[in-house]
Write an enzyme that holds these catalytic residues in place. Structure first.
Site, PDB file in Angstrom:
ATOM      1  N   TRP A 185       0.856  -1.176   0.000  1.00 49.65           N
ATOM      2  CA  TRP A 185       0.000   0.000   0.000  1.00 49.65           C
ATOM      3  C   TRP A 185       0.897   1.232   0.000  1.00 49.65           C
ATOM      4  O   TRP A 185       1.846   1.316   0.788  1.00 49.65           O
ATOM      5  CB  TRP A 185      -0.931   0.055   1.220  1.00 49.65           C
ATOM      6  CG  TRP A 185      -1.645   1.376   1.237  1.00 49.65           C
ATOM      7  CD1 TRP A 185      -2.656   1.769   0.406  1.00 49.65           C
ATOM      8  CD2 TRP A 185      -1.346   2.508   2.058  1.00 49.65           C
ATOM      9  NE1 TRP A 185      -3.001   3.075   0.660  1.00 49.65           N
ATOM     10  CE2 TRP A 185      -2.212   3.554   1.670  1.00 49.65           C
ATOM     11  CE3 TRP A 185      -0.408   2.750   3.078  1.00 49.65           C
ATOM     12  CZ2 TRP A 185      -2.181   4.822   2.266  1.00 49.65           C
ATOM     13  CZ3 TRP A 185      -0.379   4.008   3.678  1.00 49.65           C
ATOM     14  CH2 TRP A 185      -1.263   5.028   3.278  1.00 49.65           C
ATOM     15  N   ASP A 258      -9.501  -3.455   1.156  1.00 50.72           N
ATOM     16  CA  ASP A 258      -9.690  -2.888   2.498  1.00 50.72           C
ATOM     17  C   ASP A 258     -11.083  -2.277   2.471  1.00 50.72           C
ATOM     18  O   ASP A 258     -11.383  -1.424   1.625  1.00 50.72           O
ATOM     19  CB  ASP A 258      -8.602  -1.834   2.748  1.00 50.72           C
ATOM     20  CG  ASP A 258      -8.721  -1.145   4.102  1.00 50.72           C
ATOM     21  OD1 ASP A 258      -9.847  -0.743   4.461  1.00 50.72           O
ATOM     22  OD2 ASP A 258      -7.699  -0.981   4.788  1.00 50.72           O
ATOM     23  N   HIS A 261     -11.813   1.432   1.955  1.00 50.32           N
ATOM     24  CA  HIS A 261     -11.183   2.111   0.820  1.00 50.32           C
ATOM     25  C   HIS A 261     -12.072   2.307  -0.405  1.00 50.32           C
ATOM     26  O   HIS A 261     -11.571   2.493  -1.505  1.00 50.32           O
ATOM     27  CB  HIS A 261      -9.922   1.352   0.405  1.00 50.32           C
ATOM     28  CG  HIS A 261      -8.795   1.520   1.376  1.00 50.32           C
ATOM     29  ND1 HIS A 261      -7.497   1.179   1.080  1.00 50.32           N
ATOM     30  CD2 HIS A 261      -8.768   2.015   2.632  1.00 50.32           C
ATOM     31  CE1 HIS A 261      -6.725   1.433   2.129  1.00 50.32           C
ATOM     32  NE2 HIS A 261      -7.474   1.943   3.082  1.00 50.32           N
ATOM     33  N   HIS A 285      -8.295  -6.458   4.115  1.00 47.33           N
ATOM     34  CA  HIS A 285      -8.038  -5.682   5.321  1.00 47.33           C
ATOM     35  C   HIS A 285      -9.408  -5.392   5.897  1.00 47.33           C
ATOM     36  O   HIS A 285     -10.157  -4.583   5.342  1.00 47.33           O
ATOM     37  CB  HIS A 285      -7.333  -4.356   5.005  1.00 47.33           C
ATOM     38  CG  HIS A 285      -5.854  -4.452   5.114  1.00 47.33           C
ATOM     39  ND1 HIS A 285      -5.032  -3.365   4.922  1.00 47.33           N
ATOM     40  CD2 HIS A 285      -5.054  -5.494   5.425  1.00 47.33           C
ATOM     41  CE1 HIS A 285      -3.775  -3.750   5.101  1.00 47.33           C
ATOM     42  NE2 HIS A 285      -3.765  -5.029   5.399  1.00 47.33           N
ATOM     43  N   ASP A 295     -10.820   3.735  10.072  1.00 51.44           N
ATOM     44  CA  ASP A 295     -10.198   2.608  10.758  1.00 51.44           C
ATOM     45  C   ASP A 295     -10.657   2.435  12.195  1.00 51.44           C
ATOM     46  O   ASP A 295      -9.853   2.189  13.102  1.00 51.44           O
ATOM     47  CB  ASP A 295      -8.661   2.691  10.668  1.00 51.44           C
ATOM     48  CG  ASP A 295      -8.172   2.372   9.254  1.00 51.44           C
ATOM     49  OD1 ASP A 295      -8.399   1.243   8.800  1.00 51.44           O
ATOM     50  OD2 ASP A 295      -7.597   3.262   8.600  1.00 51.44           O
TER      51      ASP A 295
HETATM   52  C1  RNT Z   1      -4.076   2.760   4.589  1.00 45.47           C
HETATM   53  C2  RNT Z   1      -4.139   1.307   4.363  1.00 45.47           C
HETATM   54  C3  RNT Z   1      -2.982   0.520   4.919  1.00 45.47           C
HETATM   55  C4  RNT Z   1      -2.582   0.899   6.306  1.00 45.47           C
HETATM   56  C5  RNT Z   1      -1.600  -0.047   6.955  1.00 45.47           C
HETATM   57  C6  RNT Z   1      -0.987   0.527   8.187  1.00 45.47           C
HETATM   58  O1  RNT Z   1      -5.221   3.411   4.218  1.00 45.47           O
HETATM   59  O2  RNT Z   1      -5.332   0.782   4.839  1.00 45.47           O
HETATM   60  O3  RNT Z   1      -3.276  -0.825   4.829  1.00 45.47           O
HETATM   61  O4  RNT Z   1      -3.693   1.033   7.150  1.00 45.47           O
HETATM   62  O5  RNT Z   1      -0.665  -0.442   6.048  1.00 45.47           O
HETATM   63 ZN    ZN Z   2      -5.534  -1.324   4.772  1.00 47.98          ZN
END
Ligand code: RNT
Ligand code: ZN
Length: 416
Positions: A185, A258, A261, A285, A295
């Protein structure tokens, strides 16, 4: 008491054609990769004082882990409260550099700086380690760019970092006899409207190709993680969804989704089966974005259940690599860690107890009235009783709050 309730629940699930014993066995086999970065607000061990790259932790709760010893102590406590099979997900900025701190930069990291993590993971009886290059919170991030930078010195630095990380990952994979997922990432993008959207992407494509040259295919699973925007990077993200899906498909690597995202009405639960039609592995994720990629700690909500359903009913528990990614500094950090992992396990438990064959049959036969009836009916089946039995079998229970408070007052409060 528990046993009685479980026996009752087992009978109820059996009426729907679901074997609760089988579900519990399966649940214990599905690995969840626990991120190492919840306990210290993603700062790592290189001396960083703040986070950058468009991601943020908010809050100021007591007890942030300040070094490897404290992170290990917190994680060991958490593992004793986390049921099921656990992998550990380590970021490169958590290198244990010892005397080399300040002397060795990320483009020269080697496996030896992660040996202490290997030892720790083995001692804790974990299933393996996953790994991540750290492309943020570093002076070589120039104008917010890394692998897509027009500055060759910058771009090459990050390519070297990526390559080193793949080497480290091969070592980690071999050590545990299980392939190591390496997730790429990068924070690259622009706050305001760019003059050129294509060239940065072409540079990213070239950088990724350079990183992936000659990696160990037996022990490493490379993945790329896309994103819509970040704080201060609102207008353009180089590593967008379309870019990475095409990149991954054309290079035979993996996409990492994720669920913080995407646009708020796009669902990762729907993307998983879309990708399963083309890829043999999909990485996740799991997080909880509240209005943005915030998050928040993962909790047992509808989309998490939907994600778990897609994994279970498509028989994809070995194809979908589940990793956690959240960081909350506003509440007790070990509580956050444990609660997120348990929520993932709970969602999987819930999904494993659903009568998928019956539901699918109703759909395939066009019985949408029956389908809705069944979908609603199963929502209130006694899944909690099965979950409690699972915890009992893991030597745990659901009353972890008291133990967290004791750990907080004995260990975390001392950290000032
Ligand atoms: C960031 C991504 C990434 C991070 C980690 C710490 O938006 O989600 O995965 O959260 O690598
Ligand atoms: Zn992530």
């Amino acid at each position: 008491m528990n046993q009685l309730r479980f026996d009752g629940a087992k009978e109820i699930f059996a009426k729907f054609g679901v074997d609760a014993e089988k579900a519990l066995k399966k649940l214990a086999e599905i690995p969840v990769s626990v991120h190492c970065w919840q306990g210290d607000d993603v700062l790592g061990f290189e001396g960083a004082e703040s986070l950058s790259g468009g991601i943020q932790t908010t809050g100021n709760y007591t007890g942030r882990a300040r070094n490897f010893e404290e992170v290990k102590s917190d994680l060991a406590f958490c593992f004793s409260k986390m049921p099921g099979k656990i992998r550990l997900n380590v970021h490169a900025c958590y290198a244990v550099l010892g005397e080399d701190l300040g002397k060795v930069d990320r483009d020269a990291y080697t496996a030896k700086y992660f040996q202490p993590w290997v030892d720790f993971a083995k001692k804790e009886g974990l299933d393996g380690i996953d790994f991540n290059p750290t492309f943020f919170a570093h002076p070589m991030v120039k104008d917010g760019l890394t692998l897509s930078s027009p500055d060759e010195e910058v771009r090459k630095f990050w390519v070297r970092h990526g390559k080193k990380c793949l080497e480290i990952a091969a070592y980690l994979g071999k050590e545990f006899g299980k392939p190591c997922l390496v997730n790429i990432w990068i924070p690259d993008g622009f706050k305001d409207v760019p003059a050129d959207r294509l060239t940065p992407r072409l540079r990213l494509k070239q950088s990724l190709d350079e990183i992936l040259e000659g990696y160990d295919r037996q022990w490493v699973i490379p993945a790329v993680e896309s994103k819509v925007f970040g704080i201060g990077v609102e207008s353009y993200t180089v590593g967008s969804n379309e870019f990475y899906q095409n990149y991954a498909a054309s290079r035979g690597i993996c996409c990492l989704l994720d669920n913080g995202h995407y646009h708020p009405l796009e669902y990762v639960s729907d993307k998983i089966p879309a990708l399963l039609a083309f890829y043999d592995k999909v990485a996740l994720h799991v997080t909880r974005g509240v209005r943005w990629d915030s998050d928040h700690v993962v909790t047992l909500e509808d989309e998490l259940k939907e994600i778990a359903k897609e994994i279970v009913r498509n028989d994809a528990t070995e194809k979908v690599l589940i990793g956690l990614d959240y960081f909350d500094a506003s509440i007790n950090r070990v509580f956050a860690w444990i609660t997120g992992q348990r929520s993932m396990q709970k969602a999987l438990c819930y999904a494993l107890l659903l009568p998928h064959a019956q539901l699918k049959k109703a759909q395939d036969e066009g019985n949408f009235t029956e389908l809705m009836y069944l979908q609603e009916r199963v929502k209130t089946l006694p899944f909690g009783d099965v979950w409690e039995e699972y915890l009992t079998r893991c030597g745990m229970n659901d009353d972890y709050y008291g133990d967290v408070k004791v750990y907080e007052s004995k260990i975390m409060k001392e950290r000032v």
